[in-house]
Design a protein around this motif. Structure first.
Motif, PDB file in Angstrom:
ATOM      1  N   PRO A  80       0.848  -1.204   0.000  1.00 38.06           N
ATOM      2  CA  PRO A  80       0.000   0.000   0.000  1.00 38.06           C
ATOM      3  C   PRO A  80       0.880   1.250   0.000  1.00 38.06           C
ATOM      4  N   GLU A  81       0.353   2.324  -0.531  1.00 36.01           N
ATOM      5  CA  GLU A  81       1.101   3.574  -0.607  1.00 36.01           C
ATOM      6  C   GLU A  81       1.587   3.992   0.779  1.00 36.01           C
ATOM      7  N   GLY A  82       2.838   4.379   0.834  1.00 41.66           N
ATOM      8  CA  GLY A  82       3.427   4.829   2.094  1.00 41.66           C
ATOM      9  C   GLY A  82       3.989   3.715   2.962  1.00 41.66           C
TER      10      GLY A  82
END
Length: 149
Positions: free
Chosen positions: A89-91
């Motif tokens: 997931p992003e981040g």
């Protein structure tokens, strides 16, 4: 019947480090004030395990050495292959920890049920409840659920 659940957070000093959580288990049993029953210790992570063994440097060194022979750190792990792994997931930064996942799967040890006799965990003379970190050190949650009479 009485019961209670307690959560602690611990952190090993290094990869393949051990954290003795036996005293935290004893405190959880004392807080519920039972003389006979059971304590369940559960580790809510996929790259470390709870083990019951002797807290002695030679034993811990032997375990770590044999684990690295059984599951070599430099072997290929599909989990670490960016061509095969699902995107994070992003981040979220994903490290290479395939070996840690395999070790946890082989060793198991997400939980232990420990009998309570005469108000104390019925561990053997040399037994301690240890968290064994297979990944890079980070804070880990251990949950104790104690129940009995």
């Amino acid at each position: 019947m009485r019961s209670g659940s307690f959560e602690i957070e611990v952190r090993a000093e290094a990869r393949h480090g051990f954290v003795d959580v036996t005293d935290a288990l004893r405190r959880a049993v004392a807080r519920v004030e039972i003389t006979a029953g059971c304590a369940v210790a559960f580790c809510a992570h996929t790259t470390c395990s709870l083990i019951i063994n002797e807290l002695e440097d030679g034993v811990l060194e032997d375990l770590t050495g044999r684990f690295d022979l059984l599951v070599p750190p430099d072997a290929y792990y599909a989990h670490d292959d960016p061509e095969r792994r699902a995107p994070a997931p992003e981040g979220v930064h994903e490290r290479k920890n395939g070996q840690a996942h395999v070790l946890q799967g082989l060793i198991g040890g997400s939980s232990h049920a420990i009998p309570i006799l005469r108000g104390t965990p019925a561990l053997g003379r040399w037994q301690r409840l240890l968290l064994h970190e297979f990944d890079e050190p980070k804070y880990r949650k251990v949950i104790f659920h104690v129940f009995g009479a």
